[in-house]
Design an enzyme around this catalytic site. Structure first.
Site, short mmCIF file in Angstrom:
data_model
loop_
_atom_site.label_atom_id
_atom_site.label_comp_id
_atom_site.label_asym_id
_atom_site.label_seq_id
_atom_site.Cartn_x
_atom_site.Cartn_y
_atom_site.Cartn_z
N LYS A 54 0.83 -1.21 0.00
CA LYS A 54 0.00 0.00 0.00
C LYS A 54 0.86 1.26 0.00
O LYS A 54 0.55 2.24 -0.69
CB LYS A 54 -0.95 -0.01 1.21
CG LYS A 54 -2.11 -0.98 1.03
CD LYS A 54 -2.86 -1.27 2.31
CE LYS A 54 -3.90 -2.36 2.07
NZ LYS A 54 -4.61 -2.80 3.27
N GLN A 98 -5.30 -1.78 9.49
CA GLN A 98 -5.10 -3.09 8.86
C GLN A 98 -5.68 -4.21 9.75
O GLN A 98 -5.33 -4.32 10.91
CB GLN A 98 -3.60 -3.31 8.62
CG GLN A 98 -3.26 -4.57 7.84
CD GLN A 98 -3.80 -4.57 6.42
OE1 GLN A 98 -3.75 -3.58 5.71
NE2 GLN A 98 -4.34 -5.70 6.00
N ASP A 121 -11.45 2.20 3.41
CA ASP A 121 -11.62 0.75 3.32
C ASP A 121 -13.09 0.38 3.08
O ASP A 121 -13.40 -0.74 2.69
CB ASP A 121 -11.14 0.07 4.62
CG ASP A 121 -9.83 -0.67 4.44
OD1 ASP A 121 -9.48 -0.97 3.27
OD2 ASP A 121 -9.14 -0.95 5.44
#
Length: 294
Positions: A54, A98, A121
């Site tokens: 990322k 995460q 997300d």
């Protein structure tokens, strides 16, 4: 039958180039460089790799990126305080925590604490709800990546029978929502899971199969009809002594026997994976431009 391989890596590279050009134009006109923050807790191998990728993708897109690390023993309070700080930081356009998080932390509580306008997300209930009724929002990265691949390869979905294997909040459920919606998939959707009695029969009738069940080699040739489109979301680490890392990534589809039956199929790795990160970049750009939420 000659199948076409769906190349997620090449598609993602092309999209990231487009994003980079747009970012250049934005900053040239005096606009703000999009800023993505990732919070990583502990040292899970898979999560380390994802976050590293990322950060690299942010560089390729011309974004500013920040990585915040915590050890696995971080308290829920500390993590919530960090989320609160990022919510209030005007320089941060989007951020992700995460997953998975250590067992002592309530994942849902952390997700709920994220400002939905920065939830790139697409896991916050506001974004999930908006997606379900077809309002503009951040769509979670893997489903968005799959939609993008289907569009990129001009694969017809309208009116097709689409079977989704798996009902997770991250892939299965949102994928089903999107594939049935008029403006996206416009397909007839069936969701199967570990307790589905007619799973094999459903798959045999499907024009499109999206496998996100997390079981290596689950989808076999006897479950696929000739000409089907197969999207493999599975990424399970399987021990492999011939690899330097000691493992290889294995999909949910038994590729060698299923591929000859397909019109289109995604490989693992190099299929859906790169598109997931690319979708996160698309969402971050949209967050920077305040595209969905003013």
């Amino acid at each position: 039958m000659e199948y076409q391989l769906i190349d997620g890596k090449a598609t993602a590279t092309a999209i990231k180039q487009q994003i980079a050009e747009e970012v250049k134009a934005i900053t040239k006109a005096g606009g703000k460089q999009p800023h993505l923050v990732a919070i990583l807790v502990g040292h899970d191998g898979g999560s380390e790799t994802y976050v590293k990728n990322k950060v690299i993708a942010c560089e390729q897109c011309g974004f500013k990126s920040t990585l915040i690390r915590y050890e696995a023993d971080v308290t829920e309070e500390e993590l919530l305080a960090c989320v609160d700080k990022l919510n209030k930081d005007d320089d941060v356009d989007g951020f992700i925590v995460q997953l998975p998080l250590p067992k002592h932390i309530d994942e849902q509580k952390i997700i709920m604490a994220i400002d939905y306008r920065k939830d790139v997300d697409g896991f916050h209930p506001v974004n999930v709800g908006r997606m379900a009724i077809g309002l503009p929002c951040f769509i979670s990265a893997t489903p968005l990546g799959i939609l993008t691949l289907l569009q990129h390869y001009h694969i017809p979905t309208s009116g097709k029978k689409c079977v989704i294997l798996g009902r997770s909040n991250i892939v299965g459920k949102p994928m089903a929502q999107l594939m049935m919606q008029k403006q996206y998939g416009d397909a007839t959707v069936t969701v199967c899971h570990s307790h589905s009695a007619t799973l094999k029969k459903e798959c045999q009738e499907a024009d499109i199969i999206i496998a996100a069940i997390g079981r290596p080699d689950f989808l076999t040739a006897d479950m696929v009809k000739p000409g089907a489109v197969v999207i493999d979301v599975g990424t399970t680490r399987v021990p492999d002594a011939t690899r330097k890392s000691g493992y290889r990534l294995n999909g949910d589809v038994k590729f060698d026997e299923v591929a000859p039956l397909c019109s289109f199929i995604t490989p693992v790795p190099g299929g859906v994976g790169p598109m997931t990160i690319c979708s996160l970049m698309k969402n971050t750009l949209a967050a920077g431009k305040k595209e969905y939420y003013k």
